[in-house]
Scaffold this motif. Structure first.
Motif, PDB file in Angstrom:
ATOM      1  N   LYS A   1       0.706  -1.259   0.050  1.00 43.15           N
ATOM      2  CA  LYS A   1      -0.056   0.016  -0.199  1.00 43.15           C
ATOM      3  C   LYS A   1       0.822   1.245   0.204  1.00 43.15           C
ATOM      4  O   LYS A   1       1.899   1.354   0.146  1.00 43.15           O
ATOM      5  CB  LYS A   1      -0.732  -0.235   1.083  1.00 43.15           C
ATOM      6  CG  LYS A   1      -1.871  -1.088   0.879  1.00 43.15           C
ATOM      7  CD  LYS A   1      -2.897  -0.762   2.596  1.00 43.15           C
ATOM      8  CE  LYS A   1      -2.462  -0.936   3.532  1.00 43.15           C
ATOM      9  NZ  LYS A   1      -3.330  -0.663   4.868  1.00 43.15           N
TER      10      LYS A   1
ATOM     11  N   SER B   1      -1.317   1.448  -3.880  1.00 36.50           N
ATOM     12  CA  SER B   1      -2.231   1.856  -2.712  1.00 36.50           C
ATOM     13  C   SER B   1      -3.138   0.806  -3.204  1.00 36.50           C
ATOM     14  O   SER B   1      -3.616   1.310  -4.714  1.00 36.50           O
ATOM     15  CB  SER B   1      -2.495   3.405  -2.975  1.00 36.50           C
ATOM     16  OG  SER B   1      -3.557   3.861  -3.289  1.00 36.50           O
TER      17      SER B   1
ATOM     18  N   SER C   1      -8.800   2.096   5.281  1.00 34.41           N
ATOM     19  CA  SER C   1      -7.683   2.165   3.802  1.00 34.41           C
ATOM     20  C   SER C   1      -8.550   2.098   2.616  1.00 34.41           C
ATOM     21  O   SER C   1      -8.000   2.391   1.596  1.00 34.41           O
ATOM     22  CB  SER C   1      -6.413   1.996   4.816  1.00 34.41           C
ATOM     23  OG  SER C   1      -5.876   0.675   4.367  1.00 34.41           O
TER      24      SER C   1
END
Length: 366
Positions: free
Chosen positions: A190, A208, A237
């Motif tokens: 990420k 990401s 996230s």
């Protein structure tokens, strides 16, 4: 062509092997261990499996089908479940093993150690980029094919769970008219990309969650696509990815409750890696974010299964004024388009039959 009876002498000594780093590495490690034991005329002790320093050692049958393993290698190498009792408490010599070891390396580097101790442990596997094309031996190549594409079969419970999760993914995709894509993506991948106007550059070669979504979107994957992530569980996230692709499924989300403790919370990474490997090798499409041994082994397994629809990231330059800037796109791998993966030569009807003909069919031929 028949192998000479150079190993007709009585077998003596034992080779132990401790595998690590998941099923993708086990295929290479166990193949080398079988080759070493055969060349030494030694008996192979059933492999054990170790992941991290804090994890317990797993039994081979926790992950693999032992009966199938032994039956497939009958006549190639003698296999026992454990060392004789009088040898179990003796200090055994640990040996480092180069990647894709050759007969000459076994005879010159390992045999002198083996002769002194009669029991050696293979637990340090050294990866390298050495070119072994000129060193290929038909017998060794046959054994590699046999181990990597036939002998190692997951134990029934893992296959049953993998099929159940695989079917859930297919049903989720088909109910919305989309495809089922497995993406080898973990949290360590990420937060490396940098986006500008929906074009993302890859200065460090990682993505990401949002960039992963944009990459899939740019290649035409519809919003209805069902995505399996090798990431064990999602956190906030991943929200940007979920806005683009709401059907993102992980092991934690999809695993039956009664099997979560056994596979996800057992403290043994090997279970999770085995499940990931099984699902990724059976998905409609595979997207591996990184070129790695995991991808190489997966590609071989998918070629064996006939699931050759794989898309790998490719870096492209995006601006003349900034030649160091790159963008990422997806493309069919050359190992498929050019049939470069070793699995093709192993599994082709003529190649596999010739290769396996070099391996004796019964212990008496040794």
């Amino acid at each position: 062509m028949v192998i000479a009876s150079r190993n007709a002498r009585k077998e003596w000594g034992y080779v132990l092997v401790t595998c690590s780093h998941g099923p993708h590495q086990h295929r290479f490690q166990i193949a080398d261990a079988v080759i070493v034991a055969r060349q030494l005329g030694a008996t192979l002790v059933m492999p054990t499996i170790k992941e991290g320093l804090t994890e317990p050692i797993s039994k081979f049958d926790d992950i693999y089908n032992v009966k199938h393993f032994i039956a497939t290698l009958e006549g190639v190498v003698r296999i026992v479940g454990r060392l004789p009792e009088d040898l179990r408490n003796v200090n055994h010599t640990s040996v480092e093993l180069p990647h894709k070891i050759t007969k000459a390396e076994i005879d010159n580097k390992i045999r002198p150690i083996f002769v002194k101790s009669s029991v050696i442990v293979l637990n340090k596997f050294l990866l390298s980029m050495k070119d072994v094309k000129d060193e290929r031996d038909p017998e060794i190549e046959a054994i590699r094919c046999l181990v990597q594409y036939k002998a190692l079969q997951f134990q029934p419970q893992i296959e049953k769970l993998g099929n159940r999760l695989n079917n859930r993914m297919k049903e989720a995709a088909q109910s919305l008219g989309g495809k089922y894509v497995a993406v080898d993506y973990r949290s360590t991948d990420k937060a490396c990309g940098q986006r500008t106007d929906n074009v993302f550059t890859m200065p460090k070669g990682c993505l990401s969650p949002l960039d992963l979504g944009l990459l899939l979107q740019s290649h035409g994957f519809a919003r209805e696509t069902a995505i399996y992530l090798t990431q064990t569980r999602l956190d906030e996230s991943f929200d940007p990815l979920l806005k683009l692709y709401p059907i993102v499924i992980t092991k934690e989300y999809s695993m039956p409750f009664n099997e979560e403790n056994q596979f996800l919370y057992s403290g043994m990474t090997q279970f999770e890696l085995a499940i990931d490997f099984y699902i990724c090798s059976h998905s409609d499409v595979l997207v591996p974010i990184h070129s790695s041994t995991f991808y190489t082994a997966l590609a071989g397994e998918r070629i064996k299964q006939g699931f050759t629809h794989m898309l790998v990231p490719r870096l492209l330059r995006i601006a003349r004024e900034a030649p160091e800037a790159t963008s990422l796109t997806l493309g069919v791998p050359r190992i498929v388009t050019k049939r470069l993966h070793p699995a093709y030569s192993c599994l082709c009807e003529q190649g596999m039959s010739k290769a396996l003909a070099l391996v004796p069919s019964s212990p008496t031929s040794r």
